[in-house]
Every structure is written in structure tokens, then in C-alpha cells.
Design an enzyme around this catalytic site. Sequence first.
Site, PDB file in Angstrom:
ATOM      1  N   PHE A 106       0.811  -1.220   0.000  1.00  0.00           N
ATOM      2  CA  PHE A 106       0.000   0.000   0.000  1.00  0.00           C
ATOM      3  C   PHE A 106       0.841   1.265   0.000  1.00  0.00           C
ATOM      4  CE2 PHE A 106       0.864  -0.208   4.521  1.00  0.00           C
ATOM      5  CZ  PHE A 106       0.764   1.086   4.993  1.00  0.00           C
ATOM      6  N   LYS A 107       2.049   1.174   0.484  1.00  0.00           N
ATOM      7  CA  LYS A 107       2.860   2.378   0.612  1.00  0.00           C
ATOM      8  C   LYS A 107       3.389   2.885  -0.726  1.00  0.00           C
ATOM      9  CE  LYS A 107       3.816   1.299   5.380  1.00  0.00           C
ATOM     10  NZ  LYS A 107       4.737   0.916   6.440  1.00  0.00           N
ATOM     11  N   ASP A 108       3.156   2.126  -1.790  1.00  0.00           N
ATOM     12  CA  ASP A 108       3.537   2.607  -3.118  1.00  0.00           C
ATOM     13  C   ASP A 108       2.825   3.911  -3.451  1.00  0.00           C
ATOM     14  OD1 ASP A 108       5.421   0.733  -4.070  1.00  0.00           O
ATOM     15  OD2 ASP A 108       3.842  -0.707  -4.513  1.00  0.00           O
ATOM     16  N   THR A 140       7.556   0.052   4.080  1.00  0.00           N
ATOM     17  CA  THR A 140       7.886   1.450   3.813  1.00  0.00           C
ATOM     18  C   THR A 140       9.214   1.566   3.076  1.00  0.00           C
ATOM     19  OG1 THR A 140       6.677   2.264   5.736  1.00  0.00           O
ATOM     20  CG2 THR A 140       8.368   3.700   4.854  1.00  0.00           C
TER      21      THR A 140
END
Length: 432
Positions: A106-108, A140
Site C-alpha cells: 500500500f505504501k507505493d 515502507t
Amino acid sequence: MMYYSTNRKAPLADLHKAVVKGLAEDRGLYMPERIDKLPKAFFDNIQDMSFQNIAYNVASNFFGDDIDLDALQDLVYDTLSFDCPVVKVEENIYALELFHGPTLAFKDVGARFMARLLQYFIRQESSEQVNVLVATSGDTGSAVANGFLGVEGIHVYVLYPKGKVSPIQECQFTTLGQNITAIEVDGVFDDCQALVKSAFMDDELNQHMKLTSANSINVARFLPQAFYYFNAYARMKALGMTDIVMCVPSGNFGNICSALFGREMGLPIKRFIAANNANDVFYNYLQTGKYEPKPSVQTLANAMDVGDPSNFARIYDLYGQSHEKITSIISGATYSDQQIADTMRQCYADTGYVLDPHGACGYQALKEGLKAGETGVFCETAHPAKFKEKVDQILGTDITIPERLAAFMKGEKQSVEMSKDFADFKHFLMKR
């Protein structure tokens, strides 16, 4: 838009300063001075809009006063070159799949947006190099490293706890080289985060080099994560779903914090559940009203192994330091490794859906916490293949590793070993 510090002892900052500095002078986190509501017409038609168009409208609401709108549109569309679909797992429970980006996590979204925004601001300044410090408990580091890889004028230092991230996660940021330096810290995630924060507060170090952060303490990292909550709502609305509950696996609380900002902008989410592993500081706060950080413990869901979540300060500030307001919007859940593994097995047996350990926390919290008439959406924050050894062992499967993930594993590890003593870290950076 101006930004103030959660500690309220630092000068106001514009977006440029908030992004480039990362942390306020008083060690507080930057907060926008206001959160504007999106117009009713936006929500009336959101189900007919593309993910990129939705995100551009949200971004304009946040950043439109500070960035040329054409440039902002380019930033958003370039960031979101992949989808974040909503997938039905079982009746009334859906997965918001956030692992379709370059590093399968999700941190993309936040990392790619921040990389592009920081470069936008750097081009307006001198040619002085900006040094990005990022602490990671797993995803991250890979998202930030790949988001900034090859970006001119920026060097990234990824600090991670030795032996406490998955082998595949480690490959994603230790094999890149170029403008990425991986630092293997003899400690836990909280030690890595403490080194980053101490670096920002050291005058001598800041005179030596220009520093910023790419952790969710940076407004350019966590705010864009609101994009996919609006998109999830749009997809659920298209299915005719109402009374939506969002469940977010939570570690440093940047992800759920962005969702809460979205709600303040008018996003019609009924309530939220923060799903924790055994690191239950926030869960305990919800029960008692007392926030008592403690050392993190290592768990199966390692990206959530945080004992002092930075973004609690933002949530606390957002709701006027009111425990009553916070608990009226957010409930909590906490799960042991055994419970996480049991959930993964149960979900796979019943539905055929493969959960990663973090998503398992979100799924189980919905199973236990949904009320009659509600529909739950949980964040599946990383591809199960990023935790292949654990997932295969628990499920008795042989998860296929996507090609773009396998490519990272072919590289040679390059890392710098470091103690958790700030003096050692400072000495290393002063020689750069």
C-alpha cells in the site's frame, strides 16, 4: 494552505517547507490548518469516476493552493499507474487490495506521490542535494526506495531493524544501489524511528546536509493515502452498498490517519476499526483513555510492529484531544500470532482467499465487529508473496512470487550495519 505543528511551538509552514523539512522544529508533526469539505456533487457522481480522477479531485482539495493544477494532475496520474481494486471475500466483507503497485504494498501510493512532489519542489530551489531518511518495519523501505530510485537530486537512507523484516522485503531495498543506501540497525523499528527523529533535531547535522523524511510523519506521504479510501467508497457505492465500515491494519497509524482525514473531507464512511497485532498501545488507549507507549514486540505481522506510533499525535490533534470523539469513530482489535495464523487458515479454507498476516488482522476484526446492516472493507496491505515463507507454512501452499517481486531477489545485498546509538548514525552521515 499553512501547516502547524502538533506540539504548537513551531512556526507555521507552507506545504513546500512541510514536505522538505518533514518534521517541525519542535519535533511535532505537521497538520493542515484546515480541512475543506468536498462538494456534494463530487460524492453524487463518484461511482462514475476513475481512480485517477477521484484522486485528482481529492489532491486538489488538499494541495491545490500550493501546486500548479496541471503539475498536480501529472503528479497524481503518474503516481497511480496501477489500480487498487475492491474484491469480495465473502458476504458483506470486501478486501481493498493495495498491493498492485511496483513493490506490491500500500505504501507505493504515498511513496510515489511524495517522490514526485519533493522533486517538484527541489526543481524550484537550488541544486543542493536532499537526503531522505526513512525508518521501516517492512514495506515502507521498499516503497520509498523504489519510489525515489534514480530521482535526481535526492539520496535515500533506509533504516531497518536487523533480522526483523522478511527476506523478500529486505531484498526490495538492499539490492538497488544508485541513490539508495540501506542501513541495518541493531535494534527494533522504534530505534530506527528514533534515529531519524534525532537526526532532524541535530543542528550540526542539518547544517551539514539537507534532511527530510519519507515516513508517514511527512504530510506528503500520508495524505495521498486517502486517495484509495475515496476510490473504495466509489466502488462500493457502485455496488449499492451503504453503512460502510473500514478496517485498517495499523502500525504507525499513517494509513488510518489518512482515512480519517478523508472522513473530515466528507467521505461517507460510517466508522473505522484499527486492527493491531500484539503491539496494542492504541487498542489500550481506546479502552482506557491513557496513551502509554512501550517497546515493540516482534510478530508475524511485522510491518505493524510499532510500540509508539507517530501518527497518534495527528489523530489526537484532529479530534481535539478528546478520547470520547476518537472512540465514537474508531474501535480497535488486537490479535496474537496464533490468532493471525488461525484466521489465515480459516479464510483460505472457507473462501479460497489468501490473506497476508496484516490483512488477516483486518479481516478478523470485521468478522468480529460488523453489526447488522453494515458492510465491511478491510485493507489488504501487501501481497501474500512478500511473506511467502510464513504464508506457505501456515496454509500449506506454494504461493507464486510475481515476476516483479522475484526480480528484486536476484540482486546482491548492499547494507551498512549500524548500532542504535545516535552518535554512530550521526558520525556516518557527517562523513557523507
